[in-house]
Motif scaffolding. Structure first.
Motif: not given
Length: 887
Positions: A54-58, A80-83, A91-96, A99-101
């Motif tokens: 039940g952990i929120d894993v992304v 998460l979609p890449r940049q 590349e890895f989308d740090l801001d996304a 925001a998703r946290k």
């Protein structure tokens, strides 16, 4: 020594570290010896288990490298979609991710270098920002990417390691999970195509994936994992106050310099410290009279110290004359158990090397000497690169000086025979040393030796020596000349160093004077920007937080420097994280501005930026130290300006509180008293009515009328004072008949005070004055009301008017007790009243204040003097400009 009854206490430092970990996200590193051991597979397998709980894993980013088994594990987990919109697709989308946290984020390839244009150059910096935001992160790392091991792995595998991760990242991880696979099984997976595609697998078998290489890497990974377990055990013991087998407390001191060997010394010391689980200190010492380092050597030293900090060391630098004494003193003060130092290449015939001297005096401190490979770098004194004019001076000056000395000696020798002509040549050597340096002095000594031998030692005209004692004289001469030249050259270098330091000190002094002479925060910010520009030769800008906390440009030199969105983001990062950002730093290195925070001891004050050119290198060591010193001075000045502003605001607030208290006091007294009289009179009339005698009813009605008028005057005074302070009172400037206006004011005052006696003394030729008749009437009425109140009805009030010194003068004098000299100015303040308990109504304390405000609006003045006559009374004097007469 603790008593036996004392309970063991947890280590405070360990508890603080535990508290700091609780306030951020957790980092788990899956560590492997080589690609293909199954780090990503193990990470995704555990992530699926956490998701089932039940952990929120992304998944933020996972590199499967075409492995179908790994790709299947990622199915069913949010990814998460890449940049794809910033020119860095994939590349890895740090801001996304921020925001998703999610509760748990999987980000593969810890050692990856981000594309140009990303916020951070390295992925481990992205992960550090995620952890600071409270997100738990899982990532994977191969042991060869640890910075302290990169050179060792390059020698073992014969392949350079291009992407590295500071050792502090692994040391700061909350958990390290070792994913291990024997070399034979890994090679079988490679043959089966489960690691790389067939073409890449063949190349890997011929290069990196050799059994011996994989075995060595596996040992390194196992040791690092074991070291991490030891660290966790020690942390647990300290946090739990358990007395037991703690670390032995080894502490290393690593000596480095501007030479190329120092990087190798730091890397070896890092591995040694890791193996011993020891703290280590990297130390650089320079001589006070030594010449300044060239740009290459200074940058090499700075890079060595930065490397040591990335590997987890503490760094220090010092200036001292005796290297050995300074190093050993620091070692004993810091409880160092081992000193690590590089061994210089080559033999020293006339003096001991630094490692030899330390070994001789170290005592019970162990000394670890790092050997230098034959092809490696050696310790070299930094060479000065001379320009063509400097070369011409260094070579030409000795020739000219020795030639002139020879001509002078021949001329003197023709007149009188001298035995000590060699002294003239020593002067030429000293002159060359002082003006052109050590090399020029050496050339002058050689030329002097030859000229002295050729022209002045028998047989002359030849470079031979006839007498044996002359050989000794020549040898003594060349030795003395070389020694004198060396001392003079060293003196010259010390003078240059002193001048350089004096220029820096003068620059800081000028900056301090400029800041101390700047009044107000805006002037301070302008001074900071202009001086940064002048000192560092680059456009400078200063940003400070506004009322909402957002950074905005406050000063720049040259003015009007626009900042784009990326530059503002870098500036905000420097403000939030209190670390450099922008040009060639760890955050947004592509931005053309270099931003540094301006921090005082109390607060974050702002950010200073330098505009860097596209071909600029990072700031050199000297420029960086100057930059930091200027920012420290700027922080003090900005803090002082802000404190001054806050002090002024506090003073205004205190004055406002005093005014409010006076207003409330006046309202409570001046409203309550007449209202009480009116209420009592109305109540009596309503309850008794016709039962009261007619005379009594008239007295009550008169009381209501008088008190109502008093309330009306009070409200009118407040209204007038408000209009004056708001600047709403607009005075007319027109001729006034003073005699008529004085009569009108006296009549108005007598209607309020029928018992008022006024004595008028008006000049017969009283000219008209310039002013506002309505306002001047109000002033005179206030003065007459004040005179009746404090002078008493039984004493007359004198009004005198005449023209004097080109102005109209009106004085109003009462016969009261008078006013002390100290209070003559205070009586014009709002709500200031002197009547206390004399039985008369005290008034509002606004009459005289309104009078002064109205006179000022008309361009006139009002003053008070006391005593007025016969050591009694108070005189108020009005002055107004006379009206112009004639055409």
């Amino acid at each position: 020594m603790p008593r036996p009854t004392d309970a063991p206490r947890p280590d405070p430092k360990a508890m603080l570290q535990l508290a700091a970990r609780e306030s951020r996200g957790k980092l788990t590193v899956f560590l492997g010896a080589a690609p293909g051991v199954g780090k990503t597979y193990a990470m995704l397998e555990r992530a699926r288990g956490r998701k089932a709980e039940g952990i929120d894993v992304v998944i933020g980013l996972v590199e499967t490298h075409g492995r179908s088994e790994t790709a299947r594990l990622a199915e069913g987990i949010e990814t998460l979609p890449r940049q794809g919109d910033r020119g860095v697709y994939g590349e890895f989308d740090l801001d996304a991710a921020l925001a998703r946290k999610p509760a748990l984020l999987v980000v593969d390839e810890l050692a990856h270098s981000n594309a140009v244009g990303a916020r951070h150059p390295k992925r481990h910096q992205d992960i550090a920002e995620l952890i600071a935001a409270g997100i738990e992160v899982w990532t994977a790392l191969n042991v060869q990417h640890l910075e302290s091991l990169s050179d060792l792995v390059a020698r073992i595998a014969g392949v350079p390691v291009r992407e590295t991760v500071p050792d502090t990242v692994l040391k700061g991880a909350d958990e390290v999970i070792l994913v291990d696979l024997p070399p034979a099984e890994l090679i079988e997976r490679l043959h089966a195509g489960k690691v790389y595609l067939p073409d890449n697998a063949t190349r890997a078998l011929d290069g990196f994936f050799k059994p011996a290489t994989l075995t060595a890497l596996r040992e390194l990974a196992l040791r690092r994992a074991a070291d991490r377990v030891d660290d966790q055990m020690v942390d647990f013991l300290r946090q739990s106050a358990v007395e037991g087998p703690w670390a032995t407390g080894e502490r290393l001191l690593v000596c480095v310099g501007p030479d190329e060997m120092s990087e190798k010394v730091v890397r070896i010391a890092s591995r040694l410290a890791s193996g011993l689980n020891a703290r280590w200190l990297v130390f650089s010492v320079s001589r006070p009279g030594a010449p300044l380092l060239d740009a290459t050597s200074a940058e090499r030293l700075e890079e060595t110290l930065r490397l040591a900090e990335r590997l987890g060391a503490e760094t220090r630098r010092e200036t001292a004359g005796d290297f050995v004494e300074t190093i050993l003193r620091l070692a004993r003060r810091e409880h160092i158990t081992q000193i690590v130092i590089g061994r210089p290449a080559g033999r020293r015939w006339f003096r001991r090397s630094l490692p030899d001297a330390i070994l001789r005096q170290a005592g019970d401190i162990g000394v670890h000497v790092v050997p230098v490979q034959a092809s490696g770098a050696t310790i070299r004194r930094p060479r000065r690169h001379l320009s063509l004019p400097q070369w011409a001076l260094a070579a030409g000056l000795p020739v000219i000086a020795v030639g002139a000395t020879t001509l002078l000696g021949l001329g003197i020798n023709a007149l009188i025979a001298l035995q000590n002509l060699s002294m003239f040549y020593l002067a030429a050597v000293l002159l060359s040393a002082v003006i052109a340096g050590r090399g020029s002095a050496l050339l002058a000594a050689i030329l002097s030796f030859a000229a002295y031998n050729y022209f002045f030692i028998e047989p002359t005209g030849e470079l031979t020596v006839a007498q044996p004692q002359e050989v000794l004289s020549l040898l003594i001469f060349i030795a003395v000349a070389l020694a004198a030249g060396q001392l003079a050259a060293r003196l010259r270098e010390q003078v240059e160093l002193a001048r350089h330091q004096a220029r820096q000190s003068q620059a800081l002094l000028d900056f301090s004077r400029k800041l101390s002479g700047a009044f107000g925060e805006e002037a301070v910010l302008d001074a900071i920007a202009s001086h940064l520009h002048a000192s560092l030769g680059r456009p400078a800008i200063v940003l400070v937080p506004d009322g909402s906390g957002e950074l905005s440009p406050a000063a720049a030199w040259p003015p009007d420097q626009p900042l784009d969105a990326a530059a503002l983001t870098a500036a905000r990062w420097a403000q939030d994280k209190k670390e450099p950002a922008g040009f060639l730093t760890g955050t947004l290195p592509q931005v053309r501005y270099l931003f540094w925070p301006i921090i005082s001891a109390q607060r974050m004050l702002g950010v200073a930026g330098l505009a860097m050119g596209p071909r600029d290198e990072p700031l050199g060591a000297e420029d960086e130290r100057t930059w930091q010193a200027l920012l420290a001075q700027a922080a003090i000045a900005m803090d002082r300006a802000r404190l001054n502003r806050e002090s002024a605001r506090a003073s205004v607030a205190r004055e406002g509180e005093k005014l409010q208290a006076a207003l409330l006091s006046s309202l409570s007294h001046d409203l309550r008293t007449p209202l009480a009289s009116i209420t009592g009179a109305v109540t009596t009339l309503r309850q008794l009515g016709e039962k009261l005698p007619g005379e009594t009813r008239d007295d009550l009605l008169l009381s209501i009328e008088e008190e109502s008028g008093r309330l009306n005057r009070f409200v009118a005074n407040l209204f007038d004072m408000t209009r004056i302070e708001a600047g709403m009172t607009k005075a007319r400037r027109e001729p006034i008949d003073l005699a008529q206006l004085i009569d009108t004011s006296v009549a108005r005052a007598r209607r309020l005070h029928p018992d008022l006696t006024v004595e008028l003394s008006l000049a017969a030729d009283l000219p008209p004055a310039m002013g506002d008749a309505t306002l001047l009437e109000q002033v005179l009425f206030n003065l007459l009301d004040n005179a009746h109140k404090y002078g008493g009805a039984e004493q007359p009030v004198a009004i005198f008017a005449r023209a004097e010194s080109g102005a109209a003068m009106i004085s109003v004098t009462d016969q009261g007790k008078g006013i002390p000299e100290a209070d003559l100015e205070k009586i014009f303040d709002k709500f200031y009243r002197r009547a206390k308990g004399d039985g008369r109504p005290a008034g509002t304390g606004l009459g005289l204040s309104i009078a002064r405000g109205l006179m000022t609006a008309m361009g006139g003045t009002i003053t008070a003097s006391s005593p007025a006559t016969r050591k009694r009374g108070t005189r108020f004097t009005l002055h107004l400009p006379l009206a112009r007469t004639g055409i």
